[in-house]
Design a protein around this motif. Structure first.
Motif, mmCIF file in Angstrom:
data_model
loop_
_atom_site.group_PDB
_atom_site.id
_atom_site.type_symbol
_atom_site.label_atom_id
_atom_site.label_comp_id
_atom_site.label_asym_id
_atom_site.label_seq_id
_atom_site.Cartn_x
_atom_site.Cartn_y
_atom_site.Cartn_z
ATOM 1 N N ALA A 8 0.672 -1.853 0.059
ATOM 2 C CA ALA A 8 -0.234 -0.218 0.062
ATOM 3 C C ALA A 8 0.802 1.289 -0.057
ATOM 4 O O ALA A 8 0.850 2.379 -0.900
ATOM 5 C CB ALA A 8 -1.346 -0.008 1.563
ATOM 6 N N LEU A 9 1.675 1.085 1.265
ATOM 7 C CA LEU A 9 2.977 2.596 0.865
ATOM 8 C C LEU A 9 3.616 2.892 -0.579
ATOM 9 O O LEU A 9 3.943 3.533 -0.843
ATOM 10 C CB LEU A 9 3.423 2.342 1.817
ATOM 11 N N GLU A 10 3.677 1.620 -1.074
ATOM 12 C CA GLU A 10 4.649 1.896 -2.262
ATOM 13 C C GLU A 10 3.749 1.943 -3.368
ATOM 14 O O GLU A 10 3.785 2.989 -4.450
ATOM 15 C CB GLU A 10 4.887 0.215 -3.155
ATOM 16 N N LEU A 11 2.609 2.113 -3.898
ATOM 17 C CA LEU A 11 1.305 2.317 -4.161
ATOM 18 C C LEU A 11 1.100 3.770 -4.418
ATOM 19 O O LEU A 11 0.935 4.794 -5.118
ATOM 20 C CB LEU A 11 -0.074 1.619 -4.476
ATOM 21 N N ILE A 12 0.915 4.416 -2.890
ATOM 22 C CA ILE A 12 0.743 5.852 -2.703
ATOM 23 C C ILE A 12 2.186 6.326 -2.997
ATOM 24 O O ILE A 12 1.682 7.750 -3.829
ATOM 25 C CB ILE A 12 0.714 5.826 -0.840
ATOM 26 N N GLU A 13 3.449 6.019 -3.158
ATOM 27 C CA GLU A 13 4.356 6.731 -2.996
ATOM 28 C C GLU A 13 4.140 6.864 -4.580
ATOM 29 O O GLU A 13 5.157 7.935 -5.154
ATOM 30 C CB GLU A 13 5.197 5.415 -2.380
ATOM 31 N N LYS A 14 4.247 5.590 -5.470
ATOM 32 C CA LYS A 14 4.221 6.006 -6.542
ATOM 33 C C LYS A 14 3.077 6.465 -7.763
ATOM 34 O O LYS A 14 3.300 7.174 -8.291
ATOM 35 C CB LYS A 14 4.052 4.528 -7.345
ATOM 36 N N SER A 15 1.894 6.414 -6.420
ATOM 37 C CA SER A 15 0.825 7.777 -7.351
ATOM 38 C C SER A 15 1.054 9.282 -6.777
ATOM 39 O O SER A 15 1.862 9.510 -6.512
ATOM 40 C CB SER A 15 0.053 7.250 -6.596
ATOM 41 N N GLU A 16 -0.290 9.639 -7.958
ATOM 42 C CA GLU A 16 0.309 11.069 -7.999
ATOM 43 C C GLU A 16 -1.316 11.854 -7.575
ATOM 44 O O GLU A 16 -0.996 12.459 -7.428
ATOM 45 C CB GLU A 16 0.467 11.816 -9.807
ATOM 46 N N GLN A 17 -2.088 10.522 -7.614
ATOM 47 C CA GLN A 17 -3.593 10.662 -8.134
ATOM 48 C C GLN A 17 -4.518 10.141 -6.351
ATOM 49 O O GLN A 17 -3.695 8.914 -7.002
ATOM 50 C CB GLN A 17 -4.712 11.547 -9.127
ATOM 51 N N ILE A 18 -4.488 10.497 -5.644
ATOM 52 C CA ILE A 18 -5.491 9.402 -4.411
ATOM 53 C C ILE A 18 -6.661 9.815 -4.012
ATOM 54 O O ILE A 18 -6.412 11.187 -4.162
ATOM 55 C CB ILE A 18 -4.820 9.379 -3.754
ATOM 56 N N SER A 19 -6.934 8.743 -4.782
ATOM 57 C CA SER A 19 -9.169 9.247 -4.179
ATOM 58 C C SER A 19 -9.056 8.951 -2.549
ATOM 59 O O SER A 19 -8.984 7.677 -2.532
ATOM 60 C CB SER A 19 -9.661 8.647 -4.746
ATOM 61 N N LEU A 20 -10.141 9.236 -1.661
ATOM 62 C CA LEU A 20 -10.082 8.820 -0.476
ATOM 63 C C LEU A 20 -11.839 9.235 -0.566
ATOM 64 O O LEU A 20 -12.561 9.471 -1.193
ATOM 65 C CB LEU A 20 -10.558 10.402 0.459
ATOM 66 N N ALA A 21 -12.380 6.996 -0.431
ATOM 67 C CA ALA A 21 -13.792 7.177 0.239
ATOM 68 C C ALA A 21 -14.485 7.598 1.174
ATOM 69 O O ALA A 21 -13.379 6.876 2.278
ATOM 70 C CB ALA A 21 -14.473 6.002 -0.059
ATOM 71 N N LEU A 22 -15.043 8.161 1.283
ATOM 72 C CA LEU A 22 -15.692 8.209 3.330
ATOM 73 C C LEU A 22 -17.484 7.931 3.066
ATOM 74 O O LEU A 22 -17.785 7.593 2.497
ATOM 75 C CB LEU A 22 -15.913 10.052 3.916
ATOM 76 N N PRO A 23 -17.500 7.906 4.330
ATOM 77 C CA PRO A 23 -18.886 6.857 4.643
ATOM 78 C C PRO A 23 -19.855 7.482 4.329
ATOM 79 O O PRO A 23 -20.014 9.007 4.384
ATOM 80 C CB PRO A 23 -18.820 6.004 6.300
ATOM 81 N N SER A 24 -21.441 7.070 4.275
ATOM 82 C CA SER A 24 -22.416 8.476 3.740
ATOM 83 C C SER A 24 -23.142 9.447 5.514
ATOM 84 O O SER A 24 -22.594 10.382 4.221
ATOM 85 C CB SER A 24 -23.970 7.700 2.885
ATOM 86 N N ARG A 25 -22.231 8.420 6.224
ATOM 87 C CA ARG A 25 -22.987 10.059 7.674
ATOM 88 C C ARG A 25 -21.629 9.366 8.282
ATOM 89 O O ARG A 25 -20.961 8.747 9.720
ATOM 90 C CB ARG A 25 -23.687 8.858 8.308
ATOM 91 N N PRO A 26 -20.048 9.903 8.336
ATOM 92 C CA PRO A 26 -18.624 10.261 8.511
ATOM 93 C C PRO A 26 -18.958 10.944 10.046
ATOM 94 O O PRO A 26 -19.489 11.871 10.009
ATOM 95 C CB PRO A 26 -18.086 10.675 7.435
ATOM 96 N N THR A 27 -18.746 10.066 10.779
ATOM 97 C CA THR A 27 -18.390 10.151 12.210
ATOM 98 C C THR A 27 -17.694 12.047 12.199
ATOM 99 O O THR A 27 -16.269 11.694 11.350
ATOM 100 C CB THR A 27 -17.834 9.480 13.087
ATOM 101 N N PHE A 28 -16.940 12.577 13.279
ATOM 102 C CA PHE A 28 -16.360 13.534 13.130
ATOM 103 C C PHE A 28 -15.147 12.745 13.506
ATOM 104 O O PHE A 28 -13.866 13.578 12.508
ATOM 105 C CB PHE A 28 -15.874 13.552 14.662
ATOM 106 N N ASP A 29 -14.264 11.932 14.349
ATOM 107 C CA ASP A 29 -13.174 11.188 13.977
ATOM 108 C C ASP A 29 -13.441 11.001 12.014
ATOM 109 O O ASP A 29 -12.228 10.789 11.830
ATOM 110 C CB ASP A 29 -13.023 9.796 14.668
ATOM 111 N N ASN A 30 -13.520 10.026 12.153
ATOM 112 C CA ASN A 30 -13.611 10.120 10.015
ATOM 113 C C ASN A 30 -13.146 11.281 9.189
ATOM 114 O O ASN A 30 -12.711 11.076 8.510
ATOM 115 C CB ASN A 30 -15.125 9.817 9.615
#
Length: 72
Positions: A8-30
């Protein structure tokens, strides 16, 4: 598990663009975790996108500046 984390760290390091997915009702911690991750990735010169179906009535844009575009 360590191999998966390394991959996972290698993929992140190689990537220029990254997408994050959040839950539909995210908590404050999310939201805080997303904010911290976004700031870190941007400091590494990554373009970050966020996917979430947030309730437009919630005021997430007042809480976390990186998520402002989600409430529009």
């Amino acid at each position: 598990m360590e191999q998966e984390l390394q991959k996972a760290l290698e993929l992140i390091e190689k990537s220029e663009q990254i997408s994050l997915a959040l839950p539909s009702r995210p908590t404050f911690d999310n939201l805080v975790a997303a904010e911290v991750l976004i700031r870190y990735l941007e400091s590494q010169k990554k373009q970050v996108g966020i996917f979430a179906a947030l309730d437009p009535e919630e005021k997430t844009d007042d809480i976390l500046k990186s998520l402002k575009t989600l409430s529009r």
